[in-house]
Write a protein that holds these residues in place. Structure first.
Motif, PDB file in Angstrom:
ATOM      1  N   PHE A  88     -62.753  14.587  11.225  1.00  0.00           N
ATOM      2  CA  PHE A  88     -63.966  15.585  11.907  1.00  0.00           C
ATOM      3  C   PHE A  88     -63.247  16.461  12.798  1.00  0.00           C
ATOM      4  O   PHE A  88     -62.242  16.210  13.625  1.00  0.00           O
TER       5      PHE A  88
ATOM      6  N   GLY B 217     -71.572  20.786  17.712  1.00  0.00           N
ATOM      7  CA  GLY B 217     -71.665  20.352  16.323  1.00  0.00           C
ATOM      8  C   GLY B 217     -70.406  19.730  15.865  1.00  0.00           C
ATOM      9  O   GLY B 217     -69.627  19.087  16.420  1.00  0.00           O
TER      10      GLY B 217
ATOM     11  N   THR C 155     -67.578  16.762   9.074  1.00  0.00           N
ATOM     12  CA  THR C 155     -66.785  15.890   8.781  1.00  0.00           C
ATOM     13  C   THR C 155     -66.049  16.335   7.323  1.00  0.00           C
ATOM     14  O   THR C 155     -66.872  16.594   6.409  1.00  0.00           O
TER      15      THR C 155
ATOM     16  N   SER D   7     -71.849  18.884   7.888  1.00  0.00           N
ATOM     17  CA  SER D   7     -72.028  19.649   9.004  1.00  0.00           C
ATOM     18  C   SER D   7     -72.769  18.644   9.837  1.00  0.00           C
ATOM     19  O   SER D   7     -73.978  18.097   9.323  1.00  0.00           O
ATOM     20  N   LYS D   8     -72.285  18.332  11.140  1.00  0.00           N
ATOM     21  CA  LYS D   8     -72.902  17.446  12.077  1.00  0.00           C
ATOM     22  C   LYS D   8     -74.597  17.815  12.182  1.00  0.00           C
ATOM     23  O   LYS D   8     -75.432  17.103  12.444  1.00  0.00           O
ATOM     24  N   ASP D   9     -74.789  19.247  12.454  1.00  0.00           N
ATOM     25  CA  ASP D   9     -75.904  19.966  12.537  1.00  0.00           C
ATOM     26  C   ASP D   9     -76.872  19.913  11.555  1.00  0.00           C
ATOM     27  O   ASP D   9     -78.226  20.617  11.581  1.00  0.00           O
TER      28      ASP D   9
ATOM     29  N   PRO E 113     -77.590  17.738   8.552  1.00  0.00           N
ATOM     30  CA  PRO E 113     -77.383  16.650   7.768  1.00  0.00           C
ATOM     31  C   PRO E 113     -78.105  16.476   6.498  1.00  0.00           C
ATOM     32  O   PRO E 113     -77.819  15.758   5.390  1.00  0.00           O
TER      33      PRO E 113
END
Length: 131
Positions: free
Chosen positions: A61, A68, A71, A86-88, A90
């Motif tokens: 990560f 944001g 991973t 991307s965390k932002d 999903p």
């Protein structure tokens, strides 16, 4: 509907995608330069439901510059990154364009972090450009 296949260098980790990417972009940020060993990273974003992953991956990560983060999933045998989340965003999976090994892959339509772009790089003129 088109089907494309991406894989790591040894073939242990792969991603099969159906349909066209919703975005193809290049990133000139220093983190992408370090991560790829290239002067920029190029990635294609696909809806998660259009991507099938096979094989085992390691994960790393990296927090984003402006929140944001992402991973990155790489092959534990050869080390090549095959996809990232991307965390932002999903609902999507991004795949490095080089993992497709397809010279006919669509050109990027977005170019970001251009203030860190190497002087000799010329992104497509019709792409969106962001400093």
């Amino acid at each position: 509907m088109s089907t494309r296949f991406a894989s790591c260098s040894c073939g242990q980790l792969s991603a099969q995608v159906t349909g066209d990417p919703v975005r193809v972009s290049i990133c000139h940020c220093l983190a992408c330069q370090r991560r790829t060993g290239s002067p920029f990273a190029q990635q294609a974003r696909f809806p998660r439901e259009n991507v099938t992953i096979a094989g085992n991956s390691g994960a790393w990560f990296r927090p984003g510059d402006e929140g944001g983060g992402a991973t990155f999933h790489f092959c534990p045998q050869c080390g090549a990154t095959v996809y990232y989340e991307s965390k932002d965003l999903p609902a999507f999976i991004a795949i490095p364009v080089g993992a497709f090994a397809d010279p006919g892959f669509p050109a990027p339509t977005v170019s970001v972090y251009e203030e860190r772009m190497h002087a000799w790089i010329v992104p497509p003129a019709d792409a969106e450009h962001f400093a």
